[in-house]
Structures are given as C-alpha cells and as structure tokens.
Design a protein around this motif. Sequence first.
Motif, PDB file in Angstrom:
ATOM      1  N   VAL A 126      31.096  -1.156   2.349  1.00 19.37           N
ATOM      2  CA  VAL A 126      31.470  -0.110   1.406  1.00 19.37           C
ATOM      3  C   VAL A 126      31.919   1.097   2.215  1.00 19.37           C
ATOM      4  CG1 VAL A 126      30.567   1.541  -0.283  1.00 19.37           C
ATOM      5  CG2 VAL A 126      29.996  -0.878  -0.475  1.00 19.37           C
ATOM      6  N   VAL A 165      35.101   3.263  -2.144  1.00 18.63           N
ATOM      7  CA  VAL A 165      34.402   3.622  -3.367  1.00 18.63           C
ATOM      8  C   VAL A 165      34.575   5.104  -3.655  1.00 18.63           C
ATOM      9  CG1 VAL A 165      32.128   3.706  -4.471  1.00 18.63           C
ATOM     10  CG2 VAL A 165      32.732   1.764  -3.035  1.00 18.63           C
ATOM     11  N   ALA A 174      28.232  -0.940  -4.081  1.00 18.65           N
ATOM     12  CA  ALA A 174      29.366  -0.128  -4.535  1.00 18.65           C
ATOM     13  C   ALA A 174      29.050   0.553  -5.863  1.00 18.65           C
ATOM     14  CB  ALA A 174      30.621  -1.001  -4.665  1.00 18.65           C
ATOM     15  N   GLN A 212      28.841   4.631  -6.825  1.00 17.22           N
ATOM     16  CA  GLN A 212      29.639   5.207  -7.910  1.00 17.22           C
ATOM     17  C   GLN A 212      28.760   5.885  -8.954  1.00 17.22           C
ATOM     18  OE1 GLN A 212      31.624   1.572  -8.956  1.00 17.22           O
ATOM     19  NE2 GLN A 212      33.546   2.214  -7.997  1.00 17.22           N
TER      20      GLN A 212
END
Length: 130
Positions: free
Chosen positions: A66, A93, A118, A122
């Motif tokens: 990520v 991300v 991920a 977020q």
Amino acid sequence: MSAPVGIVLVSHSADLASGLHQLVRQIGSDEVPIGTAGGTDDGRIGTSYDVIHEAIRHADRGGGVVVLPDLGSSVLTARTVLEDHPRSDVLIVDAPFVEGAVAAVVTAASGGDLEAVAKAAQEARHVSKL
C-alpha cells in the motif's frame, strides 16, 4: 502464515516520512515492512521517481504494498511509478497521511490482507479526533 502487506510512505520531506515511519513502527510491528520515499535524490524537498520505486521494492514481501502519498507531486510521481511498473498487488491509496499510515500498519500487523489494509487507510479519513 501469509506474507505481510508492506506500506510505503511518500512525502515531499525526508524528515516527515522518517518521523512517520518511527511513529508507526512503535505502534505497529517489526513484522510490517515499511518503506519511506521522502524528498528528492539529492535530499531536497520534493519527490523522486527512483526513491519511490526503490521504497516499493523494499516494502514488498509478497503480500502486496500500500502506497500512501502526502500531497501534490507525491501523488503524481507515485502514480507514474505505478503506471510504468503496473502490478495488481501495489495500490496507491487516497487517505490522510498520518492517520492512514497508522490504520494501515495496525491492520497489516494484525494479519490483514492487501484489500483490508488499503480499506483501513481510506477509512481513517472518517475517524473524528474530537
């Protein structure tokens, strides 16, 4: 045990990336590979294609990676690296830099897969501080 998800912290500032790395290392686990890509090749404020590419290689242990950029050109440069070296297991991300990194590392340390790491990064955008 499956391979851990790696995290790459991309910032305009090497100091900022390094400081965040220190923070998440203490919160997370030594088992989560973390790469930092802060500043330019010659140590100035900015971003570097080569530094980002190397940080992704450094953080990759087989569980995916990520990539968390801070803002502006770090996003553009990270996207360019991923366009030039496309991989389904490396995701950029859109997340708050600090909170997203903490959430990602905690999730990766608890064995989360690429999608879960991920998503945790977020979702950190929606966690209220007050």
